[in-house]
Scaffold this motif. Sequence first.
Motif, mmCIF file in Angstrom:
data_model
loop_
_atom_site.group_PDB
_atom_site.id
_atom_site.type_symbol
_atom_site.label_atom_id
_atom_site.label_comp_id
_atom_site.label_asym_id
_atom_site.label_seq_id
_atom_site.Cartn_x
_atom_site.Cartn_y
_atom_site.Cartn_z
ATOM 1 N N MET A 21 0.851 -1.208 0.000
ATOM 2 C CA MET A 21 0.000 0.000 0.000
ATOM 3 C C MET A 21 0.883 1.253 0.000
ATOM 4 O O MET A 21 1.085 1.901 1.011
ATOM 5 C CB MET A 21 -0.892 -0.016 1.247
ATOM 6 N N ALA B 24 2.101 5.080 -0.769
ATOM 7 C CA ALA B 24 1.423 6.373 -0.764
ATOM 8 C C ALA B 24 1.377 6.921 -2.187
ATOM 9 O O ALA B 24 2.312 6.745 -2.973
ATOM 10 C CB ALA B 24 2.163 7.342 0.148
ATOM 11 N N ARG C 89 -1.425 12.788 -0.607
ATOM 12 C CA ARG C 89 -0.869 13.715 0.398
ATOM 13 C C ARG C 89 0.521 14.102 -0.071
ATOM 14 O O ARG C 89 1.312 13.216 -0.401
ATOM 15 C CB ARG C 89 -0.705 13.046 1.768
ATOM 16 N N PRO C 90 0.840 15.373 -0.103
ATOM 17 C CA PRO C 90 2.184 15.753 -0.547
ATOM 18 C C PRO C 90 3.263 15.136 0.339
ATOM 19 O O PRO C 90 3.086 15.016 1.540
ATOM 20 C CB PRO C 90 2.185 17.278 -0.440
ATOM 21 N N ASN C 91 4.325 14.745 -0.251
ATOM 22 C CA ASN C 91 5.475 14.255 0.499
ATOM 23 C C ASN C 91 6.260 15.458 0.997
ATOM 24 O O ASN C 91 6.973 16.124 0.251
ATOM 25 C CB ASN C 91 6.346 13.378 -0.398
ATOM 26 N N ILE C 92 6.097 15.695 2.301
ATOM 27 C CA ILE C 92 6.676 16.898 2.876
ATOM 28 C C ILE C 92 8.191 16.929 2.709
ATOM 29 O O ILE C 92 8.773 17.966 2.403
ATOM 30 C CB ILE C 92 6.341 16.983 4.377
ATOM 31 N N ALA D 11 10.082 15.641 0.413
ATOM 32 C CA ALA D 11 10.484 15.992 -0.951
ATOM 33 C C ALA D 11 10.222 17.468 -1.231
ATOM 34 O O ALA D 11 11.035 18.161 -1.835
ATOM 35 C CB ALA D 11 9.729 15.126 -1.956
ATOM 36 N N LEU E 39 12.791 19.473 0.517
ATOM 37 C CA LEU E 39 14.087 19.314 -0.141
ATOM 38 C C LEU E 39 14.156 20.273 -1.317
ATOM 39 O O LEU E 39 15.124 20.999 -1.507
ATOM 40 C CB LEU E 39 14.220 17.869 -0.628
ATOM 41 N N PHE F 240 10.331 22.194 9.967
ATOM 42 C CA PHE F 240 10.425 21.909 11.399
ATOM 43 C C PHE F 240 11.096 23.055 12.141
ATOM 44 O O PHE F 240 11.992 23.704 11.615
ATOM 45 C CB PHE F 240 11.250 20.647 11.644
ATOM 46 N N ASN G 150 6.064 21.907 12.093
ATOM 47 C CA ASN G 150 6.042 20.878 13.124
ATOM 48 C C ASN G 150 7.161 21.177 14.107
ATOM 49 O O ASN G 150 8.164 21.785 13.746
ATOM 50 C CB ASN G 150 6.254 19.494 12.510
ATOM 51 N N LEU H 18 14.241 10.633 1.993
ATOM 52 C CA LEU H 18 13.574 10.579 0.693
ATOM 53 C C LEU H 18 14.125 9.406 -0.094
ATOM 54 O O LEU H 18 13.389 8.602 -0.669
ATOM 55 C CB LEU H 18 13.828 11.889 -0.056
ATOM 56 N N PRO I 55 2.580 7.926 5.415
ATOM 57 C CA PRO I 55 3.823 7.187 5.583
ATOM 58 C C PRO I 55 5.054 7.990 5.157
ATOM 59 O O PRO I 55 6.160 7.652 5.520
ATOM 60 C CB PRO I 55 3.642 5.965 4.692
ATOM 61 N N HIS I 56 4.866 9.055 4.384
ATOM 62 C CA HIS I 56 6.043 9.821 3.974
ATOM 63 C C HIS I 56 6.449 10.804 5.059
ATOM 64 O O HIS I 56 7.474 11.441 4.982
ATOM 65 C CB HIS I 56 5.750 10.576 2.690
#
Lengths: 344, 344
Positions: free
Chosen positions: A1, A3, A48-51, A53, A56, A63, A93, B56, B115-116
């Motif tokens: 599964m 993302a 959901r966006p990959n934070i 990436a 980066l 954070f 965060n 990543l 999960p990311h």
Amino acid sequence: MRAATLKDVAVLAGVSVKTVSNVVNGYAFVKPENRRKVEEALIATGYRPNIGARNLRRGKTGFIALVLPELSIPYFGELAGLVITAAQAHGWNVLIEQTQGTRDRERTALTSMGPHMIDGAILSPQALSAEDFADLAPGVPLVMVGEHAVDVPIDHVAIDNVLAARTAVGHLAAIGRRRIASIGRNPHRGTAALRLEGYRAALAEAGLAEDEELSVPALEYHRRDGAQAMSRLLDLPERPDAVFCFNDLLAIGALRAAADRGVRVPEDLAIVGFDNTEESAYSIPSLTTIAPDKKAIAETAVSLIHGRSTDAAENATPFDLQDIQTPFALEIRESTIGRTRAPA
Amino acid sequence: MRAATLKDVAVLAGVSVKTVSNVVNGYAFVKPENRRKVEEALIATGYRPNIGARNLRRGKTGFIALVLPELSIPYFGELAGLVITAAQAHGWNVLIEQTQGTRDRERTALTSMGPHMIDGAILSPQALSAEDFADLAPGVPLVMVGEHAVDVPIDHVAIDNVLAARTAVGHLAAIGRRRIASIGRNPHRGTAALRLEGYRAALAEAGLAEDEELSVPALEYHRRDGAQAMSRLLDLPERPDAVFCFNDLLAIGALRAAADRGVRVPEDLAIVGFDNTEESAYSIPSLTTIAPDKKAIAETAVSLIHGRSTDAAENATPFDLQDIQTPFALEIRESTIGRTRAPA
DNA sequence: CGACGTTGTAGCAACGTTGTAAATAGCAGA
DNA sequence: TCTGCTATTTACAACGTTGCTACAACGTCG
């Protein structure tokens, strides 16, 4: 599964990855039909966006660090909760680093967090000295809360500790106490010096002589230390009739020691704390204390970091060094004026 | 002042980026001379790996989430501190999400963290029900602490709430109390049901009849709610001679309400709490309470996530669903047996 | 009717890292 | 000297995202 990624969404919507990215980021010029298709695909895939990436790419981490002695200390627990809430409003965060108040761990907290890890840090240092900051500057905006280490070019947010202490002790004098002690003296804590200064100023204002042996030091600021210090004061041939504790935990410990000796509070001994932790409103007797506006402290600190961090990004001239004083109030409760009415 | 990257180090050391990466990651086959040069360059540049980029690439985030109602609640502040410490031992940073105990925010906490973002999550849900988990499973290992929602296929760490409550109430019966109340009944909280069950079991064991009106509900578990509930109990025509509170905050509030009415603790009313927060050892009177091994809870929870997360990475067979019970003790203090000796 | 602006779309490169695989160097044995 | 190893190093691609730029389609205006 796995993302879903932008690519998955793009395939499903039948457009390019970039168009999906444009929709996600609210770019205006997207054909309504495509926008609709993309939005459907976004929902269908649960994208959901990959934070990581994104950051980066953007050069931001998303954070901020919060460096404090220990979360189990009520004041810091409360503050941390507020900082997290304030940070969320800016899309941040919070990473919490516990130092136990030791210089060593405060140093490593500063060095281990580079600019690729955090966009800034809020520090509540206990033991860090001016020279430590010189070599440790981690390349991100820093804000100190609650401690005033002079000569350090770092933004600072706190209440006016001297005035607050003066207010607290002034209150004790105003209710007729003549032999006012203090608990919390400590050469290694910046705030301790300020609160002691305020204590002395208030004594002078009230025309009271200062008695060295009435200022009891405290190494840590835990309940236990307050109880020990209070015991020492109660062992004196001439007992104090009031005591100003440099934080609520010390005051709680002092209350406890007084109770153990059968000393009545406030009749025989008035006690004032500092921090207005939730606990202080429910102790028996409830504790008169300095109530700093913790929410203001948290929000101001986060805003400062935000300001510096966007300044840097946009090559704007950084604003001047800030030394912001947030409001406080004296919360008068039973430990100084006795029982008035049952709390709601 | 940009942060140094592998490339910067490589240029300085006169080798390729990959060789630097190999040194950083402890790859064996690097010529000693090159290793030395790289190590020097690492120090010279002050290189720190970019965690985001590494994760990543590796498909790990290096973060776990801790979802709890509020950090300002002492129990959760203490727990959070321990979780952070335990997580650090596994190389994890902890992201704290505050939900105020509302179902809505607990749901969003689960969905917003994909999960990311995190490698796993530790949950202390108050209001989440079984069906919520079905659609919300975020694709990472989850562990629940402190609450037992049956039929949810999620690892679980907690003390035996029924037994703990039974022990607490048994203690009240053992010291001769016959009319034992409880504060904290709440149909929406998993732990409340278990503690109520233990309360009833203990009454039965002691041969005491249960009186419905002695079990006062509490919506929130704050000091205020404890005080209100205690007031209600003290308004009864036939007052209780003991009360078991479902957490320490309720008990502190109960103490306060008792004091306001001039009810002596423990002479007229014995009080037992639950959680053994630091505050409970210093209240006046100090509070008899159930002391869960919080460190064990924190460490066990983190270990479980670690186990599942490495299992998944290595395609190993995942271990069975865990339901781990950590130890607890009854901490007997003044609020049930009165003053014995001054605390150290 | 051609030049031009506006709107919409997509390809490419890059952020810093590491796995894979290929390239090179060194060296023993034939 | 050449083959065939092993030891060491490197180029390349990819993780998921977005800034930049090119380009296509369309209409407008002189």
